[in-house]
Design a protein around this motif. Structure first.
Motif, PDB file in Angstrom:
ATOM      1  N   ALA A   1       0.418  -1.297   0.070  1.00 28.28           N
ATOM      2  CA  ALA A   1      -0.276   0.382  -0.156  1.00 28.28           C
ATOM      3  C   ALA A   1       0.992   1.136  -0.085  1.00 28.28           C
ATOM      4  O   ALA A   1       0.457   2.022  -0.543  1.00 28.28           O
ATOM      5  N   CYS A   2       1.690   1.336   0.986  1.00 29.56           N
ATOM      6  CA  CYS A   2       2.680   2.340   0.781  1.00 29.56           C
ATOM      7  C   CYS A   2       3.330   3.014  -0.465  1.00 29.56           C
ATOM      8  O   CYS A   2       3.454   4.063  -1.077  1.00 29.56           O
ATOM      9  N   TYR A   3       4.062   1.170  -0.811  1.00 26.90           N
ATOM     10  CA  TYR A   3       4.378   1.494  -2.607  1.00 26.90           C
ATOM     11  C   TYR A   3       3.665   2.255  -3.511  1.00 26.90           C
ATOM     12  O   TYR A   3       4.416   2.701  -4.174  1.00 26.90           O
ATOM     13  N   LEU A   4       2.565   1.931  -3.469  1.00 22.11           N
ATOM     14  CA  LEU A   4       1.274   2.174  -4.369  1.00 22.11           C
ATOM     15  C   LEU A   4       1.510   3.838  -4.201  1.00 22.11           C
ATOM     16  O   LEU A   4       0.626   4.149  -5.704  1.00 22.11           O
ATOM     17  N   ALA A   5       0.878   3.893  -3.080  1.00 22.05           N
ATOM     18  CA  ALA A   5       0.723   5.953  -2.391  1.00 22.05           C
ATOM     19  C   ALA A   5       2.028   6.243  -3.124  1.00 22.05           C
ATOM     20  O   ALA A   5       1.779   7.100  -3.969  1.00 22.05           O
TER      21      ALA A   5
ATOM     22  N   SER B   1       3.819   9.958  -7.060  1.00 16.61           N
ATOM     23  CA  SER B   1       5.498  10.631  -7.704  1.00 16.61           C
ATOM     24  C   SER B   1       5.620   9.143  -8.485  1.00 16.61           C
ATOM     25  O   SER B   1       6.330   8.371  -8.624  1.00 16.61           O
ATOM     26  N   PRO B   2       5.076   9.281  -9.785  1.00 18.78           N
ATOM     27  CA  PRO B   2       5.325   8.331 -10.705  1.00 18.78           C
ATOM     28  C   PRO B   2       6.729   7.585 -11.617  1.00 18.78           C
ATOM     29  O   PRO B   2       6.635   7.005 -12.447  1.00 18.78           O
ATOM     30  N   TRP B   3       7.494   9.616 -11.367  1.00 21.90           N
ATOM     31  CA  TRP B   3       9.448   8.973 -12.159  1.00 21.90           C
ATOM     32  C   TRP B   3       9.634   8.112 -10.864  1.00 21.90           C
ATOM     33  O   TRP B   3      10.094   8.649 -10.428  1.00 21.90           O
ATOM     34  N   GLY B   4      10.946   7.396 -11.639  1.00 19.34           N
ATOM     35  CA  GLY B   4      11.918   6.799 -10.876  1.00 19.34           C
ATOM     36  C   GLY B   4      13.467   6.847 -11.860  1.00 19.34           C
ATOM     37  O   GLY B   4      13.109   7.416 -12.578  1.00 19.34           O
TER      38      GLY B   4
ATOM     39  N   GLY C   1       5.170  -0.196 -10.573  1.00 17.21           N
ATOM     40  CA  GLY C   1       3.789   0.398  -9.591  1.00 17.21           C
ATOM     41  C   GLY C   1       3.281   1.170 -10.437  1.00 17.21           C
ATOM     42  O   GLY C   1       1.622   1.085 -11.137  1.00 17.21           O
ATOM     43  N   ARG C   2       3.432   2.387 -10.807  1.00 12.67           N
ATOM     44  CA  ARG C   2       2.520   3.403 -12.102  1.00 12.67           C
ATOM     45  C   ARG C   2       2.382   2.609 -13.152  1.00 12.67           C
ATOM     46  O   ARG C   2       1.027   3.022 -13.096  1.00 12.67           O
TER      47      ARG C   2
END
Length: 79
Positions: free
Chosen positions: A17-21, A26-29, A63-64
């Motif tokens: 849940a934290c990772y999806l949040a 912030s969709p870019w990594g 995840g995004r």
């Protein structure tokens, strides 16, 4: 024994849940191949633009991509 399994399941669910949040906010990594440097070294030592990120140094997080896929499937089913 059941409490350990339940606790492990809750920890895994919380982490997901934290990772999806984070992916939603912030969709870019950084690119995993060039580590955000925009280039990588070849075998003979020359610099080349990273093909995975097209030389930008950033990529859409995994995840995004999952969130976008779920949204597209939901929208396709409700038209």
């Amino acid at each position: 024994m059941t409490t350990i399994v339940l606790l492990a399941s809750l920890i895994a669910l919380g982490y997901t849940a934290c990772y999806l949040a984070v992916c939603a906010a912030s969709p870019w990594g950084r690119c995993r191949r060039c580590h955000g440097r925009r280039y990588h070294r070849t075998v003979i030592g020359t610099r080349r633009d990273c093909r995975r990120c097209d030389g930008t140094g950033i990529q859409v997080r995994l995840g995004r991509r999952l969130i976008n896929y779920i949204r597209a499937e939901y929208r396709a089913g409700h038209q």
